[in-house]
Design a protein around this motif. Structure first.
Motif, short mmCIF file in Angstrom:
data_model
loop_
_atom_site.label_atom_id
_atom_site.label_comp_id
_atom_site.label_asym_id
_atom_site.label_seq_id
_atom_site.Cartn_x
_atom_site.Cartn_y
_atom_site.Cartn_z
N MET A 80 64.41 23.42 43.04
CA MET A 80 62.90 24.73 42.22
C MET A 80 63.38 26.18 41.59
O MET A 80 63.57 26.59 42.45
CB MET A 80 61.47 24.26 42.31
N PHE A 81 62.66 26.46 40.04
CA PHE A 81 62.94 27.70 40.47
C PHE A 81 61.50 28.88 39.85
O PHE A 81 61.27 27.72 38.65
CB PHE A 81 64.45 28.47 39.06
N THR A 82 62.06 29.64 40.14
CA THR A 82 59.96 30.07 40.17
C THR A 82 61.00 31.10 38.48
O THR A 82 61.94 31.08 38.26
CB THR A 82 59.70 31.73 40.62
N LEU A 83 59.63 32.05 37.66
CA LEU A 83 60.11 32.79 36.72
C LEU A 83 60.65 34.00 36.50
O LEU A 83 62.32 34.28 36.41
CB LEU A 83 59.49 33.19 35.97
N GLN A 84 60.12 33.95 38.06
CA GLN A 84 61.42 35.48 38.73
C GLN A 84 62.87 35.64 38.71
O GLN A 84 63.61 35.86 39.33
CB GLN A 84 60.66 36.96 39.40
N GLU A 85 62.90 34.05 39.83
CA GLU A 85 64.14 33.73 39.94
C GLU A 85 64.23 33.21 38.91
O GLU A 85 65.99 33.56 39.15
CB GLU A 85 64.01 32.24 41.26
N LYS A 120 82.16 27.82 52.07
CA LYS A 120 81.42 28.01 53.45
C LYS A 120 79.82 28.33 52.90
O LYS A 120 79.27 28.35 53.93
CB LYS A 120 82.55 28.72 53.97
N LYS A 121 80.09 29.91 52.69
CA LYS A 121 79.22 30.43 52.68
C LYS A 121 77.59 29.82 51.53
O LYS A 121 76.13 29.81 52.39
CB LYS A 121 78.78 31.85 51.46
N LEU A 122 78.03 29.55 50.48
CA LEU A 122 77.01 28.12 49.70
C LEU A 122 76.24 26.70 50.95
O LEU A 122 75.76 26.92 50.97
CB LEU A 122 77.51 27.05 48.99
N GLN A 134 75.71 23.34 41.05
CA GLN A 134 74.45 23.85 40.83
C GLN A 134 73.72 24.20 42.29
O GLN A 134 72.43 25.20 42.21
CB GLN A 134 74.19 22.40 41.02
N LEU A 135 74.75 24.17 43.43
CA LEU A 135 74.97 24.43 44.91
C LEU A 135 74.74 26.41 44.20
O LEU A 135 73.98 27.19 44.90
CB LEU A 135 75.26 24.73 45.19
N TYR A 136 75.77 27.23 43.28
CA TYR A 136 75.79 27.91 42.88
C TYR A 136 74.62 28.86 42.56
O TYR A 136 74.36 29.88 42.58
CB TYR A 136 77.03 28.11 42.54
N ILE A 137 74.19 28.21 42.01
CA ILE A 137 73.95 28.28 40.85
C ILE A 137 72.07 28.83 41.48
O ILE A 137 71.47 29.68 40.95
CB ILE A 137 73.08 27.38 39.13
N THR A 138 71.62 27.85 42.30
CA THR A 138 70.64 28.29 43.14
C THR A 138 70.88 29.35 43.77
O THR A 138 70.02 30.03 44.71
CB THR A 138 70.69 26.42 44.37
N TYR A 139 72.12 29.75 44.75
CA TYR A 139 72.20 30.27 45.38
C TYR A 139 72.41 32.17 44.57
O TYR A 139 71.91 33.06 45.11
CB TYR A 139 73.50 30.67 45.87
N LYS A 140 72.53 32.09 43.58
CA LYS A 140 72.51 33.51 42.67
C LYS A 140 71.28 33.03 42.09
O LYS A 140 70.86 34.37 42.22
CB LYS A 140 73.93 32.74 41.32
N PHE A 141 70.90 32.29 41.73
CA PHE A 141 69.11 31.98 41.82
C PHE A 141 68.02 32.63 42.84
O PHE A 141 67.07 33.40 42.64
CB PHE A 141 68.46 31.43 40.70
N ILE A 194 64.99 34.28 36.03
CA ILE A 194 65.17 35.48 35.22
C ILE A 194 66.41 36.28 36.14
O ILE A 194 67.62 36.65 35.19
CB ILE A 194 64.05 36.31 34.93
N LEU A 195 66.03 36.78 37.39
CA LEU A 195 67.45 37.76 37.97
C LEU A 195 68.30 36.58 37.78
O LEU A 195 69.28 37.53 37.97
CB LEU A 195 66.66 38.21 39.21
N GLY A 196 68.66 35.49 38.00
CA GLY A 196 69.92 34.75 38.41
C GLY A 196 70.19 34.82 36.90
O GLY A 196 71.63 35.49 37.22
#
Length: 269
Positions: free
Chosen positions: A132-137, A171-173, A118-125, A139-141
């Protein structure tokens, strides 16, 4: 200069860096201008514009970035529809217990029981406000993950777990998530940090359980008023990465934060 013009762009930068620092700075500013130009003309975020510019050659970048965006039209439309299945007031988010599209999205993507994923997806988005994700976050993710649907993301779960382990992104996440939770304020609540340490570090450091119990045993007043800075957040990782439970490695002359000193004293008793 005619010879330089035939060199690849990245080498052109290297030569200019050694010969004229002012020109190097000018080129870096041009990259910002390109991002702004693409962002404004397409009505997308600068982060999305930066992604598009990275996909194209350095020559005539803005035009090619716009063409790259046009190639993504069908995928963007499809992902917009997928987003609308979860959207609450323009966001995939947890609003309250009856309005929680974030948890539903994570469940449908097979990520509900994977805190690190979940943290990785949040990072990728590139989410800027936590869960929470915006539409552009969104789509880009999804484009960055090469997914056209939530089902595609679910199929990708095993691969993503391996990728995180292989590339050692924990560590980066860990550092990234502090910025998201603190909303740029560089501090988070002590009680909030305890919860996050438990969820983010339990699979990384087995000794973290004792540290969590030590923190939870602190007086309630201390837990209420104490803030955790980004420096302390990073030092906790460093401590368990380099010291763990081998306290002979702990040097009292090193610049460890007070909380770490107190924990070591507690463990040595």
């Amino acid at each position: 200069m005619r010879k330089l013009s035939y060199l690849p762009y990245k080498y052109f930068l290297i030569l200019l860096k050694f010969n004229n620092k002012n020109i190097q700075i000018s080129i870096m500013k041009q990259e910002d201008q390109d991002e702004i130009s693409v962002s404004q003309s397409l009505g997308i975020s600068r982060r999305f514009a930066k992604y598009l510019l990275k996909q194209v050659a350095h020559y005539d970048r803005v035009r090619k970035a716009k063409e790259e965006y046009q190639k993504l039209t069908k995928r963007i439309q499809s992902l917009t529809v997928a987003f609308s299945d979860y959207e609450i007031d323009g966001l995939i988010q947890y609003k309250d217990k009856d309005n929680d599209s974030y948890t539903r999205f994570m469940r449908d993507a097979g990520l509900e029981s994977h805190q690190v994923l979940q943290l990785y997806i949040t990072y990728k988005f590139g989410a800027q406000k936590g869960a929470m994700f915006t539409l552009q976050e969104f789509i880009l993710g999804m484009i960055r993950l090469r997914c056209n649907s939530v089902k595609d993301l679910k199929k990708l779960t095993p691969e993503l777990l391996q990728k995180i382990k292989k590339e050692n992104k924990y560590k980066k996440l860990y550092k990234y998530y502090f910025g998201v939770i603190s909303l740029g304020k560089n501090v988070i609540r002590f009680t909030e940090a305890i919860t996050l340490w438990e969820s983010l570090l339990k699979d990384q450091f087995k000794e973290i359980t004792d540290f969590i119990q030590f923190c939870q045993a602190k007086p309630q007043e201390f837990q209420t008023i104490t803030k955790v800075s980004f420096d302390l957040w990073c030092q906790v990782w460093k401590f368990f990465e380099t010291i763990g439970n081998d306290y002979q490695k702990f040097d009292e002359n090193d610049a460890w934060p007070l909380l770490i000193f107190e924990y070591v004293e507690f463990k040595k008793k």
